[in-house]
Structure formats: structure tokens, C-alpha cells
Scaffold this active site. Sequence first.
Site, PDB file in Angstrom:
ATOM      1  N   PRO A 133      -9.549 -34.319 -11.581  1.00  0.00           N
ATOM      2  CA  PRO A 133      -9.724 -33.946 -13.148  1.00  0.00           C
ATOM      3  C   PRO A 133     -11.112 -33.813 -13.543  1.00  0.00           C
ATOM      4  O   PRO A 133     -11.403 -34.783 -14.383  1.00  0.00           O
ATOM      5  CB  PRO A 133      -8.746 -34.729 -13.842  1.00  0.00           C
ATOM      6  CG  PRO A 133      -9.007 -36.097 -12.914  1.00  0.00           C
ATOM      7  CD  PRO A 133      -8.909 -35.645 -11.623  1.00  0.00           C
ATOM      8  N   CYS A 134     -11.854 -33.039 -13.103  1.00  0.00           N
ATOM      9  CA  CYS A 134     -13.341 -33.004 -13.320  1.00  0.00           C
ATOM     10  C   CYS A 134     -13.254 -32.363 -14.872  1.00  0.00           C
ATOM     11  O   CYS A 134     -14.426 -32.755 -15.532  1.00  0.00           O
ATOM     12  CB  CYS A 134     -14.213 -32.038 -12.628  1.00  0.00           C
ATOM     13  SG  CYS A 134     -13.567 -30.351 -12.333  1.00  0.00           S
ATOM     14  N   HIS A 135     -12.314 -31.925 -15.340  1.00  0.00           N
ATOM     15  CA  HIS A 135     -12.482 -31.302 -16.759  1.00  0.00           C
ATOM     16  C   HIS A 135     -12.382 -32.598 -17.749  1.00  0.00           C
ATOM     17  O   HIS A 135     -12.656 -32.209 -19.049  1.00  0.00           O
ATOM     18  CB  HIS A 135     -11.187 -30.457 -17.054  1.00  0.00           C
ATOM     19  CG  HIS A 135      -9.863 -31.051 -16.740  1.00  0.00           C
ATOM     20  ND1 HIS A 135      -9.278 -30.960 -15.432  1.00  0.00           N
ATOM     21  CD2 HIS A 135      -8.989 -31.545 -17.671  1.00  0.00           C
ATOM     22  CE1 HIS A 135      -8.161 -31.772 -15.552  1.00  0.00           C
ATOM     23  NE2 HIS A 135      -7.769 -31.877 -16.817  1.00  0.00           N
TER      24      HIS A 135
END
Length: 163
Positions: A133-135
Site C-alpha cells: 500500500p504505497c498510496h
Amino acid sequence: MVLQSFYFEEIKTTLGKIFILENKDGICFLLPFQDFRVNRIKKNLNPIKGLIYHKNIIKNVNNYLNGRELLLKFPIVFLEGTSFQISVWKQLQKIPFGIKSNYSEIAQKIHRASAFRAVGSAIGKNPIMIYVPCHRVIKKSGNLGDYAWGMVKKKKLLHIESI
DNA sequence: CACGATGCTTGAA
DNA sequence: TTCAAGCATCGTG
């Protein structure tokens, strides 16, 4: 070493067309179709069309994007990346749903406090969107920061998680 | 191998 | 808002 088989699928989602690559050990790539790596992967690994090991990730991605389901756990395989990059990507997986983080926090967690700028670069090469989950990583200032696949997508994902 | 450039940043000016 | 510092990578020579 035995040559392993890879399988791929391209699905339509509310986030656009997404490319998924897997092998028997797990998900190897999950990228927007326009990511420059997609063609290279197809050419180099010559994957077979149609997932067979983790087929249900398709439904999970769509349900998640439509806000109907949380992300399920799928085994993840990092086929490429330096040890620094992989440690960053693994750290990202520890950020819970709906929780935000920032680049220097990730840097601290991997014991490289001053490498926050490099963390940003490493995150930009994330091979598996959504599940890594880089967001959820935004700027410390509160600004949303940047996103390799475009701010529209980052905003949508953050919206889904009410961040 | 040695630089210079670059990238989902930060903190200070 | 602008800017330099700071860090891993990558492309060039």
C-alpha cells in the site's frame, strides 16, 4: 534451477486496466497497464494467459475498489529489487488499512532515518500496487505527495480508505 | 570506477 | 514558496 511458469491476467477496474502476474508462490506484479514494466515482463517471462493459483485476487481487487471488501492476504513474491527497495516494500505492507504514513516514518522503521528521499524513490518502484500500500504514504506536511501512476489513482485509493 | 542526474522528501529560510 | 541537503540508483564516459 527449474524454469518456473508465470501466469498473467489483465482486468478492467474502476482504476483502469490492471496487469497481474503470478507464479505458484504468489503474486509477482500488480501494475496499471500503462506501467513501463508490463511489456518487459511479458517479453522476458513469457507468461501464460489466465491466473491459476490466486484467481480470487481478481474479485478481491474489484470488490476493494468498489468499497465492498477489505484486501485479502495473498502471498507476495518480489522478483526484482535491491535489498533496500525490498525492505521498503515489506515495511509498507505493515501499514494497516485506513492508516496513513509518511516517507521519513518508513525510513525510520527500516533503520535508515536519513534516507527518506531514497525511500520515496524506492516506493516509486513498487511492483505490487494496492497490496503493497504505497498510496498510504503521503508527505509529512500533509500534502498528498506524488504517485508514480498519477495522483488521480492515489486520491481514489485514499478515498476508498477514507484517509 | 567516478560523476551527474533524478526521484511518490524534508526542514529551514 | 523556494532551496539546499541527503540518499539510493541509474545512465554516461
